[in-house]
Scaffold this active site. Structure first.
Site, PDB file in Angstrom:
ATOM      1  N   LEU A  48       0.808  -1.216   0.000  1.00 34.61           N
ATOM      2  CA  LEU A  48       0.000   0.000   0.000  1.00 34.61           C
ATOM      3  C   LEU A  48       0.845   1.273   0.000  1.00 34.61           C
ATOM      4  CD1 LEU A  48      -2.909  -1.063   2.390  1.00 34.61           C
ATOM      5  CD2 LEU A  48      -2.934  -0.898  -0.106  1.00 34.61           C
ATOM      6  N   ASP A 136       9.165  -9.128   2.591  1.00 34.47           N
ATOM      7  CA  ASP A 136       8.855  -9.260   1.165  1.00 34.47           C
ATOM      8  C   ASP A 136       9.379  -8.079   0.358  1.00 34.47           C
ATOM      9  OD1 ASP A 136       7.418 -10.664  -1.067  1.00 34.47           O
ATOM     10  OD2 ASP A 136       6.601  -8.641  -1.194  1.00 34.47           O
ATOM     11  N   ASN A 261       8.832  -9.520  -9.852  1.00 33.95           N
ATOM     12  CA  ASN A 261       9.723 -10.363  -9.056  1.00 33.95           C
ATOM     13  C   ASN A 261       8.920 -11.283  -8.149  1.00 33.95           C
ATOM     14  OD1 ASN A 261      11.855 -11.433  -7.669  1.00 33.95           O
ATOM     15  ND2 ASN A 261      12.657  -9.487  -6.912  1.00 33.95           N
ATOM     16  N   ASP A 288       0.012  -9.641  -4.493  1.00 34.48           N
ATOM     17  CA  ASP A 288       1.306  -8.952  -4.548  1.00 34.48           C
ATOM     18  C   ASP A 288       1.139  -7.609  -5.267  1.00 34.48           C
ATOM     19  OD1 ASP A 288       3.952  -8.327  -4.181  1.00 34.48           O
ATOM     20  OD2 ASP A 288       4.734  -9.756  -5.654  1.00 34.48           O
ATOM     21  N   HIS A 292       3.428   1.303  -8.873  1.00 30.99           N
ATOM     22  CA  HIS A 292       4.570   2.179  -9.166  1.00 30.99           C
ATOM     23  C   HIS A 292       4.108   3.311 -10.062  1.00 30.99           C
ATOM     24  CE1 HIS A 292       7.687  -0.434  -7.496  1.00 30.99           C
ATOM     25  NE2 HIS A 292       7.130  -1.456  -8.110  1.00 30.99           N
TER      26      HIS A 292
END
Length: 412
Positions: A48, A136, A261, A288, A292
């Site tokens: 988040l 992570d 990834n 996941d 961005h």
């Protein structure tokens, strides 16, 4: 009141809600049409970005995107700035998340500052209600630290979620190794994932600590998890929507927009993870969700950021995986299991989420209807547009999400 089908029941029902609870499932008149009701979806793996990364996402925009995707509960990963690695920061995140359209459950870092050097205060964080620990975005590569961490997990009844990526093997890899040479970039080999999983499974066996493996992406990783479950080890695993449907060939065609990834893998790997999800080897789907800003995803394979978003589109992807190709019917009970019931159990929130759709239960659910639609970046709720599914042709769509009787998303 919504008219819905309920997994495990025949026919359609009028769903009656009052005082935050499901009051009644009343058989609908013959010939009626409606959607399908599922328990509110639970995402065990959400980035988040707030605090520190608000250019990409905020708690408010991420929560709104989650509600649009049918989610009522999300687990917020710790790689923010500052890192969520203390009780004070867990409490601050909870304070910031008050009043949002989803419940936000903080995931604590496994190591201080995500530096892979020293464990966080697991006892204090567990006492503060943290159920999941993860670095992570980075692997906890040190075997001794993982041993200590899983020992602490066993002691406190919590779980460690590992981003399986051996630094020594992966190095600076950016795409699946079989296609890397053709792109002229370093490869990210399957062995970099599988070596860490194999090691950590041995440590879970030695300690009894619960290990959760993030974003499984290879057939070899599936085989390791399947064998570990056969041996009764305390392990669970997740797969992302993008690893269920996209391959390294999509990455070659579409370029760094699909840099993620672990990377998109081969068609054989995609087949393996889909089968593993269907047979229960992989327990859950987790998004996941990694937003961005456009400027960080528009570079070359070497410079673009890793990560994709999928909170708003995860449900139709998973529905497709559980669609019988002969009849066109969806196994909605299986969808509910991998997107709500099991994630709630792994995350330690089964008292709140993943509850049955039945009278007396909290009115925390989503309604899905059959509808052809194509996600468009202009219609998104996330602050970032780096979804791999814009323009995809989907057959199901969330039309309503409710949290404790309060609508948090409705289609126009």
């Amino acid at each position: 009141m919504e008219r819905v089908g309920v997994a495990g029941r025949d026919g359609l029902y009028d769903l009656v809600v009052a005082d935050g609870l499901i009051q009644e499932l009343r058989p609908a008149p013959p010939g009626a049409s409606g959607g399908v009701v599922l328990p509110g979806l639970v995402d065990l793996h959400t980035h988040l970005r707030e605090p520190g990364g608000e250019e990409a996402e905020t708690l408010a925009t991420g929560a709104r995107a989650a509600a649009a995707g049918g989610f009522t509960d999300v687990f917020a990963m710790a790689n923010t700035a500052p890192v969520t690695d203390t009780v004070a920061r867990v409490r601050e995140l909870r304070r910031r998340a008050e009043g949002l359209p989803v419940r936000v459950h903080p995931v604590a870092a496994a190591t201080t500052g995500l530096d892979g050097q020293a464990l966080v205060d697991v006892a204090a964080l567990a006492a503060a209600g943290v159920t999941l620990f993860s670095d992570d975005g980075r692997c906890v590569d040190d075997a001794g630290l993982v041993l200590d961490l899983l020992t602490a997990m066993a002691r406190h009844g919590t779980a460690f979620a590992q981003h399986a990526q051996s630094t020594a093997i992966v190095r600076d890899g950016v795409v699946n190794s079989p296609v890397a040479a053709g792109l002229g970039v370093p490869g990210w080999p399957a062995a970099g994932e599988e070596a860490v999983i194999g090691r950590d499974l041995a440590l879970a066996a030695a300690t009894g600590g619960r290990l959760h493996i993030c974003h499984v992406s290879t057939a070899g990783a599936v085989a390791l998890v399947r064998a570990a479950k056969r041996d009764g080890l305390p392990v669970t695993a997740e797969v992302t929507p993008h690893h269920l449907v996209l391959t390294d060939r999509h990455a070659v065609r579409r370029g760094p927009a699909l840099k993620v990834n672990p990377p998109l893998r081969s068609a054989e790997d995609v087949t393996a993870v889909r089968e593993a999800l269907r047979d229960g080897t992989i327990d859950i789907v987790a998004t996941d969700h990694a937003p961005h800003p456009a400027r960080t995803k528009s570079g070359s394979w070497l410079t673009a950021a890793f990560g994709l978003t999928s909170l708003e589109t995860a449900l139709p992807v998973v529905a497709d995986v559980f669609t019988d190709l002969r009849t066109g019917t969806v196994d909605w009970a299986a969808v509910a299991a991998v997107m709500s019931v099991r994630p709630a159990a792994v995350g330690g929130v089964a008292d709140l989420a993943g509850r049955p759709t039945a009278p007396g239960e909290p009115a925390t659910f989503c309604v899905v209807r059959p509808e052809r639609w194509r996600p468009h970046p202009a219609a998104r709720f996330s602050r970032s547009a780096n979804s791999p599914f814009h323009g995809a042709d989907f057959a199901h769509r969330v039309r309503l999400t409710a949290l404790a009787g309060r609508p948090t998303h409705t289609l126009p």
